[in-house]
Each structure stands twice: as structure tokens, then as C-alpha cells.
Scaffold this motif. Structure first.
Motif, PDB file in Angstrom:
ATOM      1  N   THR A  26     -16.430  -6.216 -13.488  1.00  0.00           N
ATOM      2  CA  THR A  26     -15.898  -4.960 -13.991  1.00  0.00           C
ATOM      3  C   THR A  26     -14.514  -5.187 -14.599  1.00  0.00           C
ATOM      4  OG1 THR A  26     -14.824  -4.322 -11.901  1.00  0.00           O
ATOM      5  CG2 THR A  26     -17.137  -3.725 -12.189  1.00  0.00           C
ATOM      6  N   TRP A  27     -14.027  -4.175 -15.293  1.00  0.00           N
ATOM      7  CA  TRP A  27     -12.670  -4.247 -15.845  1.00  0.00           C
ATOM      8  C   TRP A  27     -12.113  -2.827 -15.959  1.00  0.00           C
ATOM      9  CZ3 TRP A  27     -17.117  -4.805 -18.570  1.00  0.00           C
ATOM     10  CH2 TRP A  27     -17.355  -3.912 -19.621  1.00  0.00           C
ATOM     11  N   GLY A  28     -10.795  -2.713 -15.964  1.00  0.00           N
ATOM     12  CA  GLY A  28     -10.136  -1.427 -16.194  1.00  0.00           C
ATOM     13  C   GLY A  28     -10.192  -0.464 -15.030  1.00  0.00           C
ATOM     14  N   ARG A  29     -10.640  -0.914 -13.860  1.00  0.00           N
ATOM     15  CA  ARG A  29     -10.711  -0.036 -12.695  1.00  0.00           C
ATOM     16  C   ARG A  29      -9.571  -0.368 -11.730  1.00  0.00           C
ATOM     17  NH1 ARG A  29     -17.118  -0.093 -10.858  1.00  0.00           N
ATOM     18  NH2 ARG A  29     -18.011   0.104 -12.942  1.00  0.00           N
ATOM     19  N   PRO A  30      -8.867   0.639 -11.217  1.00  0.00           N
ATOM     20  CA  PRO A  30      -7.910   0.340 -10.142  1.00  0.00           C
ATOM     21  C   PRO A  30      -8.664  -0.247  -8.948  1.00  0.00           C
ATOM     22  CG  PRO A  30      -7.518   2.531 -11.044  1.00  0.00           C
ATOM     23  CD  PRO A  30      -8.822   2.055 -11.610  1.00  0.00           C
ATOM     24  N   SER A  31      -8.344  -1.474  -8.574  1.00  0.00           N
ATOM     25  CA  SER A  31      -9.153  -2.184  -7.594  1.00  0.00           C
ATOM     26  C   SER A  31      -8.359  -2.638  -6.382  1.00  0.00           C
ATOM     27  CB  SER A  31      -9.814  -3.406  -8.248  1.00  0.00           C
ATOM     28  OG  SER A  31      -8.829  -4.271  -8.781  1.00  0.00           O
ATOM     29  N   THR A  32      -7.134  -2.118  -6.226  1.00  0.00           N
ATOM     30  CA  THR A  32      -6.316  -2.466  -5.080  1.00  0.00           C
ATOM     31  C   THR A  32      -5.422  -1.286  -4.713  1.00  0.00           C
ATOM     32  OG1 THR A  32      -4.613  -3.983  -4.239  1.00  0.00           O
ATOM     33  CG2 THR A  32      -4.557  -3.487  -6.593  1.00  0.00           C
ATOM     34  N   PHE A  33      -5.055  -1.217  -3.437  1.00  0.00           N
ATOM     35  CA  PHE A  33      -4.075  -0.223  -3.000  1.00  0.00           C
ATOM     36  C   PHE A  33      -2.649  -0.679  -3.287  1.00  0.00           C
ATOM     37  CE2 PHE A  33      -7.606   0.783   0.044  1.00  0.00           C
ATOM     38  CZ  PHE A  33      -7.808   2.100  -0.345  1.00  0.00           C
ATOM     39  N   TYR A  34      -2.478  -1.953  -3.632  1.00  0.00           N
ATOM     40  CA  TYR A  34      -1.141  -2.516  -3.770  1.00  0.00           C
ATOM     41  C   TYR A  34      -0.734  -2.550  -5.237  1.00  0.00           C
ATOM     42  CZ  TYR A  34      -1.814  -3.826   1.082  1.00  0.00           C
ATOM     43  OH  TYR A  34      -2.040  -3.779   2.432  1.00  0.00           O
ATOM     44  N   ASP A  35      -0.178  -1.448  -5.730  1.00  0.00           N
ATOM     45  CA  ASP A  35       0.336  -1.405  -7.089  1.00  0.00           C
ATOM     46  C   ASP A  35       1.710  -2.060  -7.183  1.00  0.00           C
ATOM     47  OD1 ASP A  35      -1.889  -0.142  -8.126  1.00  0.00           O
ATOM     48  OD2 ASP A  35      -1.093   1.860  -7.771  1.00  0.00           O
TER      49      ASP A  35
ATOM     50  N   MET B 262       0.850  -1.197   0.000  1.00  0.00           N
ATOM     51  CA  MET B 262       0.000   0.000   0.000  1.00  0.00           C
ATOM     52  C   MET B 262       0.879   1.239   0.000  1.00  0.00           C
ATOM     53  SD  MET B 262      -2.972   1.174   2.730  1.00  0.00           S
ATOM     54  CE  MET B 262      -3.931  -0.290   2.413  1.00  0.00           C
ATOM     55  N   LYS B 263       0.482   2.264  -0.738  1.00  0.00           N
ATOM     56  CA  LYS B 263       1.267   3.487  -0.766  1.00  0.00           C
ATOM     57  C   LYS B 263       1.344   4.107   0.610  1.00  0.00           C
ATOM     58  CE  LYS B 263       0.396   5.074  -5.510  1.00  0.00           C
ATOM     59  NZ  LYS B 263      -0.061   6.216  -6.307  1.00  0.00           N
ATOM     60  N   GLU B 264       2.436   4.791   0.851  1.00  0.00           N
ATOM     61  CA  GLU B 264       2.567   5.508   2.114  1.00  0.00           C
ATOM     62  C   GLU B 264       1.533   6.611   2.162  1.00  0.00           C
ATOM     63  OE1 GLU B 264       6.024   7.960   4.491  1.00  0.00           O
ATOM     64  OE2 GLU B 264       6.579   6.425   3.035  1.00  0.00           O
ATOM     65  N   GLN B 265       0.874   6.753   3.303  1.00  0.00           N
ATOM     66  CA  GLN B 265      -0.235   7.687   3.414  1.00  0.00           C
ATOM     67  C   GLN B 265       0.267   9.127   3.465  1.00  0.00           C
ATOM     68  OE1 GLN B 265      -3.131   6.515   3.020  1.00  0.00           O
ATOM     69  NE2 GLN B 265      -2.507   4.389   3.168  1.00  0.00           N
TER      70      GLN B 265
ATOM     71  N   PRO C 171     -13.667  -4.632  -2.044  1.00  0.00           N
ATOM     72  CA  PRO C 171     -12.301  -5.127  -1.845  1.00  0.00           C
ATOM     73  C   PRO C 171     -11.348  -4.074  -1.302  1.00  0.00           C
ATOM     74  CG  PRO C 171     -12.823  -5.002  -4.187  1.00  0.00           C
ATOM     75  CD  PRO C 171     -14.097  -4.815  -3.450  1.00  0.00           C
ATOM     76  N   LEU C 172     -11.524  -2.823  -1.679  1.00  0.00           N
ATOM     77  CA  LEU C 172     -10.668  -1.769  -1.139  1.00  0.00           C
ATOM     78  C   LEU C 172     -10.900  -1.583   0.356  1.00  0.00           C
ATOM     79  CD1 LEU C 172     -10.895   0.827  -4.038  1.00  0.00           C
ATOM     80  CD2 LEU C 172      -8.833  -0.411  -3.326  1.00  0.00           C
ATOM     81  N   ALA C 173     -12.163  -1.638   0.780  1.00  0.00           N
ATOM     82  CA  ALA C 173     -12.452  -1.549   2.212  1.00  0.00           C
ATOM     83  C   ALA C 173     -11.803  -2.707   2.958  1.00  0.00           C
ATOM     84  CB  ALA C 173     -13.961  -1.537   2.446  1.00  0.00           C
ATOM     85  N   MET C 174     -11.825  -3.901   2.364  1.00  0.00           N
ATOM     86  CA  MET C 174     -11.183  -5.051   2.988  1.00  0.00           C
ATOM     87  C   MET C 174      -9.682  -4.807   3.133  1.00  0.00           C
ATOM     88  SD  MET C 174     -11.944  -8.106   4.209  1.00  0.00           S
ATOM     89  CE  MET C 174     -13.407  -8.782   3.390  1.00  0.00           C
ATOM     90  N   GLU C 175      -9.045  -4.317   2.083  1.00  0.00           N
ATOM     91  CA  GLU C 175      -7.608  -4.024   2.162  1.00  0.00           C
ATOM     92  C   GLU C 175      -7.306  -2.962   3.201  1.00  0.00           C
ATOM     93  OE1 GLU C 175      -5.955  -5.119  -2.323  1.00  0.00           O
ATOM     94  OE2 GLU C 175      -6.055  -3.017  -1.687  1.00  0.00           O
ATOM     95  N   ALA C 176      -8.207  -1.986   3.340  1.00  0.00           N
ATOM     96  CA  ALA C 176      -8.009  -0.905   4.304  1.00  0.00           C
ATOM     97  C   ALA C 176      -8.331  -1.328   5.730  1.00  0.00           C
ATOM     98  CB  ALA C 176      -8.857   0.307   3.911  1.00  0.00           C
TER      99      ALA C 176
ATOM    100  N   VAL D  75     -12.204   5.456  -0.447  1.00  0.00           N
ATOM    101  CA  VAL D  75     -12.011   4.544   0.683  1.00  0.00           C
ATOM    102  C   VAL D  75     -10.879   5.039   1.576  1.00  0.00           C
ATOM    103  CG1 VAL D  75     -11.351   2.202   1.353  1.00  0.00           C
ATOM    104  CG2 VAL D  75     -12.979   2.557  -0.517  1.00  0.00           C
ATOM    105  N   ASP D  76      -9.810   5.553   0.977  1.00  0.00           N
ATOM    106  CA  ASP D  76      -8.694   6.025   1.792  1.00  0.00           C
ATOM    107  C   ASP D  76      -9.084   7.241   2.626  1.00  0.00           C
ATOM    108  OD1 ASP D  76      -5.802   5.625   2.431  1.00  0.00           O
ATOM    109  OD2 ASP D  76      -5.697   7.703   1.750  1.00  0.00           O
ATOM    110  N   ALA D  77      -9.974   8.089   2.101  1.00  0.00           N
ATOM    111  CA  ALA D  77     -10.458   9.217   2.899  1.00  0.00           C
ATOM    112  C   ALA D  77     -11.182   8.715   4.141  1.00  0.00           C
ATOM    113  CB  ALA D  77     -11.385  10.097   2.054  1.00  0.00           C
ATOM    114  N   MET D  78     -11.991   7.678   3.997  1.00  0.00           N
ATOM    115  CA  MET D  78     -12.672   7.101   5.152  1.00  0.00           C
ATOM    116  C   MET D  78     -11.676   6.475   6.125  1.00  0.00           C
ATOM    117  SD  MET D  78     -15.909   7.696   4.983  1.00  0.00           S
ATOM    118  CE  MET D  78     -17.261   8.044   3.841  1.00  0.00           C
ATOM    119  N   ARG D  79     -10.660   5.805   5.586  1.00  0.00           N
ATOM    120  CA  ARG D  79      -9.627   5.245   6.444  1.00  0.00           C
ATOM    121  C   ARG D  79      -8.918   6.338   7.239  1.00  0.00           C
ATOM    122  NH1 ARG D  79      -4.934   5.583   7.402  1.00  0.00           N
ATOM    123  NH2 ARG D  79      -4.761   7.095   5.703  1.00  0.00           N
TER     124      ARG D  79
END
Length: 267
Positions: free
Chosen positions: A117-126, A1-4, A200-205, A78-82
Motif C-alpha cells: 500500500t501507499w499514502g496511508r497513515p500507518s503508524t501512531f508515531y508522527d 504516540m500522540k497523547e490519548q 502494524p498499528l495493532a503491534m504499536e498499540a 485501532v485506538d478505539a480498541m486500545r
């Protein structure tokens, strides 16, 4: 995950994403302009007191519905909520029913999800800078939050189905009749365009997540009833607007218990 990003943010106990036609939750809210490593969220976050609980609200499509489902910045949302420290995240959404027994105006508190879905960034882990991270996702919806929402629905007189699978399509177009029939024959219950990658993003967060569908239509129609017309934008917004008070009543009843189930912000 990117540094916040380093920033001073307020705190909230419960987060709520608004959907089609749902752009505000409560009066007297403070506004927070969030900044995240993935850019700004869809809109400023509003934070209000609901039954003694601080609730953060964010309309996923923007306050004027400017972002179609495939262009929503889900990671920023999702990151704003986190960043606010929410310990429960509730996601009301408009949905088409795939089954005659699930009627427009009713709710489904989903327990499963199929992502088409397709083509959407779906994870924080690039990148796996600190090693591989593969988050378990067998149960996309938190059972504790689901129970609270079902109890709140019963108390407020809202018809809510206990469990159901939402199939998430890319949009912004609706399904063909063949696609809708395929979804129904696969055993799925409702169709939507935004539950993935929110869930899935909420799960990762690490944020407990629940999705509640407000059924607005029968998707491309029902084979057993040729008089049921295919969905239109106008029909979706009309049914959602007519039932928006139910969404608000349900959430206001659920919020205090959501905070109790998951603990105070920041824990």
C-alpha cells in the motif's frame, strides 16, 4: 504516540473488525461512540456478551461500507480498541486466492504479510518526541491467537489453511493479471486491501492481532485454468454473504479461548 484523549469508555476483552459484508456480530449489543486523537473510527463500536466474554465489534468500512480501503481511518479504529482494553484483536477479511489449492469459501489463518500500500497513515508515531520508536514486526500475527482460530475452525467444520502470506494492495481497484501473476510467483497466498496498516498499528498499540482470510475469488484468474474469471465486486460480496455464517460460528467458538489466552481486559 500522540497523547490519548481523556474519556470514559467501557471495557471489552476481545475486539473484532468486520470486513466486506460483515457489519454486525451479535444481538443485544451496547453502542459506544468512540473519540480518538485521530478522529472518530469508521462506525460506533458495539459491545456484546459472547460466551461470557465482552466483545467489541467495529466494521472497518462503516456500517454501510462508505469507506474504501485507502480511506479507512485505521488509526482511529485501532485506538478505539486500545481504549476499550481489548487484549486480543481479530481481523476477518475478504481475500482473493493466488493459488488453486486455496479455494473460494475456505479460510486462511495468515502468518505473514507483505505491504504494497501507499499514502496511508500507518503508524501512531508522527514524531519521536520521546526518542525513536521502531516496533519489531517480523511476526505480524500472534501465534497464540492463530492457534485458537485454527482449533475453532476445526471444531466448527470450517476448512482453514494453517499459515499463508497476505499481500496487501492499495485498492480500491483489483489487480491486473500481471500483478496477480507476480504475487503468485513471489510465493504469496492471498491478496487483500486492509490488513495493512491494521496489523502494524495493532503491534504499536500492544494488542495481540490475528487476521483470518475468507477467500472469495481467484483474484485476476488462474493461468492454469482459463475458465476462471477475474474477480468482481458482485462475486466477492456473494461469496462472503454465503459464508458469513461460518465466520460468525468460528468467532463464537474462538472468543472464550481468545480471552483465556490473553487475559482479562485491562491486564
Amino acid at each position: 504516540m500522540k497523547e490519548q484523549a481523556v474519556q470514559t469508555s467501557p471495557r471489552a476483552d476481545v475486539g473484532v473488525f468486520g470486513g466486506s459484508g460483515f457489519y454486525a456480530l451479535a444481538d443485544g449489543a451496547e453502542t459506544w461512540e468512540a473519540d480518538t486523537p485521530w478522529g472518530p473510527p469508521s462506525a460506533p463500536v458495539t459491545i456484546a456478551d459472547v460466551g461470557g466474554v465482552r466483545v467489541a465489534f467495529l466494521p472497518r468500512h462503516g456500517v454501510d461500507h462508505r469507506y474504501p480501503p485507502h480511506r479507512v481511518n485505521y488509526r482511529a479504529n485501532v485506538d478505539a480498541m486500545r481504549s476499550l482494553g481489548v487484549r486480543a484483536l481479530v481481523s476477518p477479511f475478504a481475500a482473493g486466492s493466488l493459488r488453486p489449492e486455496i479455494r473460494p469459501g475456505e479460510f486462511v489463518v495468515c502468518d505473514q504479510l507483505v505491504d504494497r500500500t501507499w499514502g496511508r497513515p500507518s503508524t501512531f508515531y508522527d514524531a519521536f518526541d520521546d526518542g525513536p520508536v521502531h516496533v519489531p514486526f517480523a511476526e505480524p500475527y500472534d501465534p497464540r491467537l492463530r492457534r485458537v482460530l485454527l482449533d475453532a475452525a476445526a471444531e466448527t467444520g470450517v476448512t482453514a489453511h494453517d499459515g499463508g502470506t497476505v499481500v496487501v494492495v492499495n485498492g480500491p481497484r483489483f489487480s491486473t493479471r500481471a500483478e496477480s501473476r507476480w504475487h503468485r510467483e513471489s510465493g504469496w497466498h492471498v491478496v487483500n486491501m486492509t490488513q495493512s496498516p491494521e496489523a502494524p498499528l495493532a503491534m504499536e498499540a500492544g494488542i495481540p492481532f490475528a487476521g483470518i482470510a475468507l477467500v472469495t475469488d481467484y483474484d485476476a484468474g488462474l493461468d492454469e485454468d482459463p475458465d476462471v474469471p477475474p474477480v468482481t465486486d458482485a462475486a466477492v460480496f456473494a461469496v462472503f454473504e454465503a459464508n458469513l455464517h461460518k465466520v460468525r460460528e468460528l468467532l463464537h467458538a474462538a472468543v472464550p479461548r481468545l480471552a483465556q489466552v490473553t487475559g482479562p481486559a485491562g491486564t
